[in-house]
Design a protein around this motif. Structure first.
Motif, PDB file in Angstrom:
ATOM      1  N   CYS A  17     -51.706  20.833   4.399  1.00 37.96           N
ATOM      2  CA  CYS A  17     -51.015  19.927   3.491  1.00 37.96           C
ATOM      3  C   CYS A  17     -49.901  19.228   4.274  1.00 37.96           C
ATOM      4  O   CYS A  17     -49.114  19.890   4.943  1.00 37.96           O
ATOM      5  CB  CYS A  17     -50.427  20.711   2.322  1.00 37.96           C
ATOM      6  SG  CYS A  17     -49.382  19.679   1.266  1.00 37.96           S
ATOM      7  N   LYS A  19     -47.308  17.965   3.201  1.00 41.54           N
ATOM      8  CA  LYS A  19     -45.988  18.172   2.587  1.00 41.54           C
ATOM      9  C   LYS A  19     -45.478  19.600   2.753  1.00 41.54           C
ATOM     10  O   LYS A  19     -44.383  19.819   3.246  1.00 41.54           O
ATOM     11  CB  LYS A  19     -46.047  17.823   1.103  1.00 41.54           C
ATOM     12  CG  LYS A  19     -46.193  16.324   0.880  1.00 41.54           C
ATOM     13  CD  LYS A  19     -45.963  15.982  -0.576  1.00 41.54           C
ATOM     14  CE  LYS A  19     -45.974  14.475  -0.809  1.00 41.54           C
ATOM     15  NZ  LYS A  19     -45.691  14.145  -2.204  1.00 41.54           N
ATOM     16  N   CYS A  20     -46.283  20.588   2.331  1.00 40.10           N
ATOM     17  CA  CYS A  20     -45.787  21.964   2.341  1.00 40.10           C
ATOM     18  C   CYS A  20     -46.382  22.810   3.459  1.00 40.10           C
ATOM     19  O   CYS A  20     -46.044  23.971   3.599  1.00 40.10           O
ATOM     20  CB  CYS A  20     -46.024  22.629   0.985  1.00 40.10           C
ATOM     21  SG  CYS A  20     -47.763  22.959   0.644  1.00 40.10           S
ATOM     22  N   CYS A  36     -54.094  19.853  -2.157  1.00 40.79           N
ATOM     23  CA  CYS A  36     -53.130  20.943  -2.150  1.00 40.79           C
ATOM     24  C   CYS A  36     -52.817  21.351  -3.583  1.00 40.79           C
ATOM     25  O   CYS A  36     -52.481  20.504  -4.417  1.00 40.79           O
ATOM     26  CB  CYS A  36     -51.842  20.521  -1.442  1.00 40.79           C
ATOM     27  SG  CYS A  36     -50.561  21.788  -1.540  1.00 40.79           S
ATOM     28  N   TYR A  38     -50.354  22.865  -4.708  1.00 43.22           N
ATOM     29  CA  TYR A  38     -48.922  22.798  -5.011  1.00 43.22           C
ATOM     30  C   TYR A  38     -48.416  21.360  -5.121  1.00 43.22           C
ATOM     31  O   TYR A  38     -47.651  21.017  -6.015  1.00 43.22           O
ATOM     32  CB  TYR A  38     -48.123  23.549  -3.943  1.00 43.22           C
ATOM     33  CG  TYR A  38     -48.662  24.936  -3.694  1.00 43.22           C
ATOM     34  CD1 TYR A  38     -48.507  25.935  -4.662  1.00 43.22           C
ATOM     35  CD2 TYR A  38     -49.348  25.229  -2.523  1.00 43.22           C
ATOM     36  CE1 TYR A  38     -49.032  27.195  -4.446  1.00 43.22           C
ATOM     37  CE2 TYR A  38     -49.871  26.496  -2.301  1.00 43.22           C
ATOM     38  CZ  TYR A  38     -49.708  27.474  -3.265  1.00 43.22           C
ATOM     39  OH  TYR A  38     -50.237  28.715  -3.057  1.00 43.22           O
ATOM     40  N   CYS A  39     -48.849  20.515  -4.178  1.00 42.43           N
ATOM     41  CA  CYS A  39     -48.333  19.150  -4.108  1.00 42.43           C
ATOM     42  C   CYS A  39     -49.268  18.121  -4.732  1.00 42.43           C
ATOM     43  O   CYS A  39     -48.875  16.981  -4.948  1.00 42.43           O
ATOM     44  CB  CYS A  39     -48.084  18.759  -2.653  1.00 42.43           C
ATOM     45  SG  CYS A  39     -47.183  19.993  -1.721  1.00 42.43           S
TER      46      CYS A  39
HETATM   47 ZN   LIG Z   1     -48.723  21.046  -0.404  1.00 39.77          ZN
END
Ligand SMILES: [Zn+2]
Length: 55
Positions: A17, A19-20, A36, A38-39
């Motif tokens: 990912c 981002k994370c 992802c 989460y994102c």
């Molecule tokens: Zn993520």
């Protein structure tokens, strides 16, 4: 008319990912680029784990 199915080579790819930095392993082209959890963004290829070295 049924055409002969082409053998598709599976490639294990590590995706991350952007981002994370969550990573996971997917198999192309059987699986598509994961999102992802989460994102909710499309993950990107980090590393190709298997290289097509057949025949
Ligand atoms: Zn993520």
């Amino acid at each position: 008319m049924i055409k002969k199915a082409k053998e598709v080579r599976q490639e294990a790819v590590e995706v991350v990912c952007p981002k994370c930095r969550e990573t996971c392993i997917v198999y192309f082209p059987k699986e598509s680029m994961p999102i992802c959890p989460y994102c909710k963004v499309e993950m990107i290829i980090k590393e190709v784990l298997t290289e097509g070295k057949y025949g």
